[in-house]
Design a protein around this motif. Sequence first.
Motif, mmCIF file in Angstrom:
data_model
loop_
_atom_site.group_PDB
_atom_site.id
_atom_site.type_symbol
_atom_site.label_atom_id
_atom_site.label_comp_id
_atom_site.label_asym_id
_atom_site.label_seq_id
_atom_site.Cartn_x
_atom_site.Cartn_y
_atom_site.Cartn_z
ATOM 1 N N UNK A 79 0.838 -1.196 0.000
ATOM 2 C CA UNK A 79 0.000 0.000 0.000
ATOM 3 C C UNK A 79 0.874 1.247 0.000
ATOM 4 N N UNK A 80 1.930 1.177 0.784
ATOM 5 C CA UNK A 80 2.851 2.305 0.841
ATOM 6 C C UNK A 80 3.515 2.530 -0.520
ATOM 7 N N UNK A 81 3.880 1.438 -1.136
ATOM 8 C CA UNK A 81 4.509 1.509 -2.458
ATOM 9 C C UNK A 81 3.545 2.135 -3.471
ATOM 10 N N UNK A 82 2.286 1.683 -3.394
ATOM 11 C CA UNK A 82 1.284 2.204 -4.325
ATOM 12 C C UNK A 82 1.077 3.703 -4.120
ATOM 13 N N UNK A 83 1.056 4.114 -2.847
ATOM 14 C CA UNK A 83 0.915 5.554 -2.567
ATOM 15 C C UNK A 83 2.086 6.327 -3.148
ATOM 16 N N UNK A 103 1.877 -3.453 -11.564
ATOM 17 C CA UNK A 103 2.471 -4.553 -10.793
ATOM 18 C C UNK A 103 2.024 -4.494 -9.343
ATOM 19 N N UNK A 104 2.159 -3.307 -8.780
ATOM 20 C CA UNK A 104 1.880 -3.151 -7.360
ATOM 21 C C UNK A 104 0.397 -3.361 -7.058
ATOM 22 N N UNK A 154 -3.834 -6.845 -4.786
ATOM 23 C CA UNK A 154 -5.148 -7.489 -4.919
ATOM 24 C C UNK A 154 -5.082 -9.003 -4.715
ATOM 25 N N UNK A 155 -3.965 -9.617 -5.020
ATOM 26 C CA UNK A 155 -3.883 -11.082 -4.912
ATOM 27 C C UNK A 155 -3.583 -11.464 -3.468
ATOM 28 N N UNK A 156 -4.621 -11.894 -2.764
ATOM 29 C CA UNK A 156 -4.465 -12.150 -1.332
ATOM 30 C C UNK A 156 -4.127 -13.610 -1.070
#
Lengths: 597, 129, 249
Positions: free
Chosen positions: A474-478, A519-520, A525-527
Amino acid sequence: MQILHTDIAIIGGGGAGLRAAIAAAQTDPNCKISLLSKVYPMRSHTVAAEGGAAAVTLQQDSLQAHFDDTVAGSDWLADQDVVDYFVSHAYEELVQLEHWGCPWSRRDDGSVQVRRFGGMKTERTWFAADKTGFHILHTLFQTSLQFANINRLDEFFVLDLLVVDQQIAGVLAMQLSTGELYQIQAKSVILATGGAGRVFHYNTNGGIVTGDGMALAYRHGVALRDMEFVQYHPTGLPGSGILITEASRGEGGILLNKDGYRYLQNYGLGPETPLGKPENKYMELGPRDKLSQAFWHEQQKGRTGNYGEHAVVYLDLRHLGSSYLNERLPFICELAKSYVNVDPAKAPIPIRPAVHYTMGGILTDGQCQTSIGGLYAIGECASVGLHGANRLGSNSLTELLVFGKVAGVAAVAHAKQRQALPSSALNAQCQQHHQQLQARFGAKQADRVASLRKAMTLAMEQGCGIYRTTEGMQQCLNTLQQLKQRYQQLAVSDNSKIFNYELLQHYELGFGLDVAEAMCASALARQESRGAHQRLDQGMQSRNDTDYLQHSIAQLMPETAGAAGGSAKISYQPVRITKSTPAARLYGGAATKQEPV
Amino acid sequence: MSEQHSPRRPYLAPLTASWWLKHRYYRFYMLREATVLPLLFFCGCLIAGFYSLQQGEQSWLNWLSFMAQPWVMALNALTFAASLFHAKTFFELFPRVMPLLPAPLMIAGQWLGTIAVAALLLLLLGGVL
Amino acid sequence: MEKTVEKTLVIQRYNPEQDQRPSQQRYQVPFDNSTSVLDALLYIQQSLDPSLAFRWSCRMAICGSCSVMVNGIPKLGCKTFLREYSGDLLLEPLAHFATEKDLVSDMTLFLQHLQAVKPYLIRQEQSAATTPATKPQPHKQTPKQLAKYRKFSSCINCGLCYAACPQFGLNPEFLGPAALTLAQRYNLDNRDQGKAERMPQLNGKNGVWGCTFVGFCSDVCPKHLDPAAAVNQGKVASATDFVIGLFKP
């Protein structure tokens, strides 16, 4: 703006692009083929592949065995009809390359030699010493020179695809030596632009591997599939990430931690095989994802050594002896001496995992066709459905050839039944892009291409590494979304036209950001944990076939509030399973217990 | 494509007559090639010798005294050294051009051959004199 | 591994849109034991001057992009280390090629010369291996037959040998070390039957006889494939070809 007309435009002059060009040229000698590449074709990153190319060759081997290894290697996320086609056409493509002069390594009787490779049950990897990709690329490039209908456009950088009513109409490209724009009208377009390893900080990839083609298609609504699966190669040199081939383990190299212990036996890959007697699918010949993950665990337990600021384990080749090393792994010896000052005959090579390959890519069907009519994608930039969640080493060089040919032939057929599109629509599209290009120039600012790129690659390394957490991703996506916003304001300070590499890198960064975000977002999404995608979150540490035996599909949503330049939307698509139902993925002794031989 | 509008303006540095002075490797190469110059002098001497032999005894004696002058001796000594140097470079290059046997073997063979031929000539000429 | 020590790089700059001729620019670059010339160039481009133009990709001496002159000697930037030099480094674009911009050379001639020698396998007749009736099979080639040409097939097309070759500098039409080596590579391949088609190129004045065995090409070759030997083996082949020609009706 110059206008060129061609039947087929191929973007990328690596192994896949060249194979497609030759296939097209042979299928129809009257077909006009334009081969665009942002570098001279022989610089393409195929050149750096070392180990080999897989095809069923030996008597005791079978297509079924190659199929099984590939499907299990993919953690059952490969499309099985595609794998079927691939394994049954692999051998003829390698023979074809032999007929074009590829210097495959040989046995004493003059037949082709095959070597062991990770995750493969039997020796089936053809090789040309430890420079297989180099020899494949140069053989294809040199072979392509005899076809008068292949018009090479070297150092042409594609800025955009030209699409009219969901039909491809050509590409807009910039000639680097002049800075001039070219509207290249084509009836079929093949994307063969390679992977996107450069969105990560430590990688084995060349500077050109920036995900251009993926982003070009993505921006026109084509889905990117399985983007969360990024392969870490277990043996890269510390710092540079320079690749030390898996073949060095195939030839008998072993991996040691700082205590000199063969740690892989602790991670489901044992029992330990005797020194100098490597066994397929055991220990060092396990698949790449498992080996890279084992490194991570060793690092957590404090059992890795140090090379400068980098944690490392050691690849020991000493027992192979210098004459054998010089015959089978000459390039590895040269690389180790040059870049870490180690003679592999005398000391173990410090290594660590580095990003190597993007399993996912542009969604295509089994014939390499994308969702845009006449647009094909092949090689690492594509997701034809072969690699699933983890690619087996030496499948991708063969993939270039098998699917390069498929796409070349299909593109000819498509071009034949296509009328040229009215150019008015294209002119408008090109003009619009030209204006966008002009708007990129501006005064020097605090932000630079290099600083944004570094922020992106570090964020990806942190958030989407060998093991992933919800929080980290999530941090990466932000971070990526912030970077995309900053990118919108980022100006190119060099306004020259000729070989303007700042402008080129500005485009590449934009492509990379889109791909990184896909990618991120796919990873978040893939849990579950599958193949190269491993999560540490509670309840997601193992494979979940009930919910996630599916391909992820990333699509670029138009600009929404808070996400400059659009953001990724993730959905799922079923995997095509024909004959191999998902089972536990076992290597080493555990696998042997499963199937009595 | 309208190349005449191309903004490209490649710059080609001219290669001057003194190009071979700029690099150790090129100087060595020129030295190797220059070994032919003293050799020319020696060939001139040899031809003059044959000619004077044909012209009679006095002429031959004149030639002998010419050959005995220190500067002529020195030049011919230089020729000999230059030829040995050239032979050395040649013998080392030859195995790369005709890789028939391992290079050290071929180099040694060439030197042995040279010594054998020289010894034979000395023996024959020595017998005449 | 603190990079506290600095080195001066003097780089030849040329912007064809502004400059009449090249000039030199100095940069201070931090380095350690592992810093290559390419690393230094990337540092300059990323931190000091984004307008500096040079080609690169693989950084592992296999793609052949990053060729430059370092203190007058042709080198691969990625395989040349700052630690190897005691004083300043002078970086220039490859000698004997025209300069497009900064360290970027015009490689057009090089590509043309490669293509001129027909560098691909040529078969006169369909061998059993290629008849369509049966499943195609590889040709036989023993390790000994492979060894005959293998070294010459390792050329990465970096162009260093052309920058080392004064004959190419004097006569750009001279096919040059890499192209002639590639011709020799295919001529020596037991699967090839195209020698007769390649010999006219090799026999011509811009072919093998343009070489005077300066030998510097072999010295600078980053892959040690001895192009000078290949070219001069070509002379033997060319001479043989000529003599055979005399006795043909």
